[in-house]
Design a protein around this motif. Structure first.
Motif, PDB file in Angstrom:
ATOM      1  N   MET A   1       0.845  -1.193   0.000  1.00  0.00           N
ATOM      2  CA  MET A   1       0.000   0.000   0.000  1.00  0.00           C
ATOM      3  C   MET A   1       0.881   1.243   0.000  1.00  0.00           C
ATOM      4  N   ALA A   2       0.488   2.229  -0.791  1.00  0.00           N
ATOM      5  CA  ALA A   2       1.297   3.439  -0.930  1.00  0.00           C
ATOM      6  C   ALA A   2       1.343   4.211   0.380  1.00  0.00           C
ATOM      7  N   LEU A  26       8.837   7.141  -6.162  1.00  0.00           N
ATOM      8  CA  LEU A  26       9.138   6.072  -5.205  1.00  0.00           C
ATOM      9  C   LEU A  26       7.909   5.266  -4.811  1.00  0.00           C
ATOM     10  N   GLY A  27       6.755   5.588  -5.421  1.00  0.00           N
ATOM     11  CA  GLY A  27       5.556   4.796  -5.157  1.00  0.00           C
ATOM     12  C   GLY A  27       4.679   5.332  -4.047  1.00  0.00           C
ATOM     13  N   VAL A  34      -4.907  15.532   5.727  1.00  0.00           N
ATOM     14  CA  VAL A  34      -3.922  14.988   6.670  1.00  0.00           C
ATOM     15  C   VAL A  34      -4.200  13.503   6.874  1.00  0.00           C
ATOM     16  N   PRO A  35      -3.269  12.616   6.546  1.00  0.00           N
ATOM     17  CA  PRO A  35      -3.513  11.174   6.706  1.00  0.00           C
ATOM     18  C   PRO A  35      -3.463  10.758   8.159  1.00  0.00           C
ATOM     19  N   ARG A  36      -4.222   9.734   8.475  1.00  0.00           N
ATOM     20  CA  ARG A  36      -4.195   9.189   9.834  1.00  0.00           C
ATOM     21  C   ARG A  36      -2.938   8.364  10.056  1.00  0.00           C
ATOM     22  N   VAL A  37      -2.462   7.729   9.006  1.00  0.00           N
ATOM     23  CA  VAL A  37      -1.218   6.963   9.063  1.00  0.00           C
ATOM     24  C   VAL A  37      -0.338   7.458   7.916  1.00  0.00           C
ATOM     25  N   GLY A  38       0.773   8.071   8.256  1.00  0.00           N
ATOM     26  CA  GLY A  38       1.649   8.596   7.221  1.00  0.00           C
ATOM     27  C   GLY A  38       2.547   9.689   7.772  1.00  0.00           C
ATOM     28  N   GLU A 398     -11.354   6.188   3.566  1.00  0.00           N
ATOM     29  CA  GLU A 398     -11.237   7.098   2.433  1.00  0.00           C
ATOM     30  C   GLU A 398     -10.012   6.746   1.611  1.00  0.00           C
ATOM     31  N   VAL A 399     -10.250   6.025   0.526  1.00  0.00           N
ATOM     32  CA  VAL A 399      -9.171   5.615  -0.369  1.00  0.00           C
ATOM     33  C   VAL A 399      -9.549   6.021  -1.784  1.00  0.00           C
TER      34      VAL A 399
END
Length: 500
Positions: A1-2, A26-27, A34-38, A398-399
């Motif tokens: 997953m990116a 770089l993928g 704002v992402p929750r994981v990132g 949300e993807v």
């Protein structure tokens, strides 16, 4: 997953474009929310960075990290995603780079590596959890002695950062047991009270909680006790000499050991905990240096390009030797970001003296990240900042551009809106493949009509198609070729004999 990234909005557009291009190559993926994981890419030392941290730092988002935007290029150079190891209880570990590390290249490299791995290298010596210093100086030993009694304070070598990153975790320099020494008789001079014995038991319980480790009858334990006389909390130690304190325990060890065990049972200290007597810092490991063997053959004096060694043209860049008193980092080669346009508040490319790529000549010492001249921010709590945030947070589900798997539900972006389902005159009705096959035999309606006219009146399809392209009316085309066929049928054969 990116991997998802969010970029601080006021970073210059040309830098944002370059960072976005690297992330895509770089993928990874740059998100508008704002992402929750990132990762949130920021420009350290700016008011906007402080606002983003205040808004979006939350204990329930442990996998949301704040890193400088140079983090992306550092990951590209190192060939892997740099782990965020310098984090404690969801917050960056605060570090202080001591002045004993005088080489500005080393200081800049340390700062960059700490920030790229989640830490904060801008703390003062008093507020820092980790103090980085040169182990070959007297200052280092002084710092160790000063903070050895503080449980949440660590003094480490400047090479410690590199070791932690290589191991993928934070490992503080351990303490090892050192024999406290032998025994020597002494005499009591002042009568001991119960309060004296209680103080003595508390001291021994703190320094040597477990008798099996030994050292309770050694000299140094009680000498160290009397050295605490300048501390107001230890004013009671002046009632006796260190020899008297030692003899008091030695002659009453059986009785006092019971009291000490009760204190230990109540506090339950771990074996080898900081501050315990007999445990000292493990000696610093000296980096191994590999010496290159001198070449004896004559060909060694000429390089592969045919240029004599020692001339102005060299094969590859070599580190410039540090001046006396400065530090060289022979074992501290660090991949650093590629050069970016110089800006106020942005750290330029840095590297250790032995870094093979992008050697940089540094000016006199300056802050790694200079603070931009901005008005002082108005104090604001996290809840108020979150309510006034200009960004939105991504939802868990949300993807973007989901795809349908098997007979699963159709993604939201692929569903037609309800208002589009109504009958509108300008929209063609969808025809199922089976109906389409029955009506047109797999051909377009116009093409089928042209073929039918050609077959009915025995003309070439090309002839019918040519006339249709001129008039554009199937019915007119049909009537045309019908009349032509009738005229042809009415013509007499030239070989037919004429009537007399």
């Amino acid at each position: 997953m990116a991997i998802k990234f969010f970029i601080q909005k006021d970073i210059p557009e040309e830098i944002q474009a370059e960072v976005c291009e690297t992330i895509s190559a770089l993928g990874g993926r740059v998100e508008p929310k704002v992402p929750r994981v990132g990762f949130i890419l920021v420009q350290p030392g700016t008011a906007e960075e402080e606002r983003l941290r205040l808004c979006w730092s939350a204990p329930d988002r442990p996998e949301r990290y704040f890193v400088p935007y140079t983090y992306v290029e550092a990951c590209k150079v190192s060939g892997m995603l740099l782990k965020q190891i310098f984090v404690h209880e969801g917050q960056p570990i605060r570090m202080h780079i001591d002045s004993s590390i005088a080489n500005v290249n080393v200081r800049a490299t340390l700062s960059a590596r700490i920030m790229h791995s989640g830490g904060d290298p801008t703390a003062s010596a008093q507020s820092a959890r980790v103090i980085l210093a040169d182990p070959n100086t007297e200052i280092f030993q002084h710092l160790v002695k000063t903070y050895q009694g503080e449980p949440d304070k660590y003094v480490e070598s400047y090479l410690w950062v590199k070791k932690c990153i290589e191991k993928g975790q934070v490992i503080y320099t351990p303490v090892v047991y050192k024999n406290p020494g032998g025994r020597r008789p002494g005499e009591e001079r002042t009568q001991f009270t119960e309060e004296d014995e209680q103080h003595l038991c508390n001291w021994i319980a703190a320094k040597i909680p477990y008798k099996e480790t030994g050292g309770r009858t050694g000299n140094r334990l009680y000498q160290q006790l009397c050295e605490m006389a300048s501390d107001p909390e230890y004013a009671w130690v002046t009632r006796h000499t260190w020899q008297s304190w030692r003899e008091r325990y030695k002659k009453n060890a059986t009785r006092l050991d019971v009291k000490i065990a009760e204190i230990v049972e109540e506090k339950k200290p771990a074996l080898g905990e900081k501050g315990q007597y007999g445990y000292v810092r493990k000696p610093e490991e000296k980096p191994k240096r590999v010496r290159k063997k001198a070449r004896n053959n004559a060909a060694a004096s000429v390089n592969e390009n045919g240029v004599p060694n020692g001339s102005a043209i060299v094969d590859a860049p070599h580190p410039v030797p540090a001046p006396p008193g400065m530090h060289a980092m022979e074992t501290y080669s660090v991949p650093m970001p590629v050069p970016l346009p110089p800006m106020t508040g942005v750290m330029g490319p840095v590297g250790g003296p032995s870094d093979g790529f992008n050697p940089v000549v540094y000016q006199p010492p300056a802050p790694v990240f200079q603070h931009m001249s901005v008005p002082p921010p108005v104090p604001m709590d996290a809840e108020t900042a979150r309510r006034n945030a200009r960004e939105e947070e991504m939802e868990d589900d949300e993807v973007e551009w989901q795809v349908r798997e098997g007979h699963g539900p159709t993604p939201a972006w692929a569903k037609r809106k309800a208002e589009e389902d109504g009958d509108e005159p300008h929209k063609r009705q969808r025809i199922s493949p089976s109906d389409q096959q029955g009506l047109t035999n797999g051909m377009h309606v116009i093409d089928q009509a042209v073929h039918d006219i050609a077959k009915e009146f025995r003309f070439l399809v090309e002839e019918v198609q040519e006339y249709y392209d001129k008039c554009g009316d199937p019915e007119r085309t049909r009537n045309r070729f019908k009349r032509v066929r009738e005229v042809i049928n009415a013509l007499k054969d030239e070989d037919e004999p004429t009537a007399a």
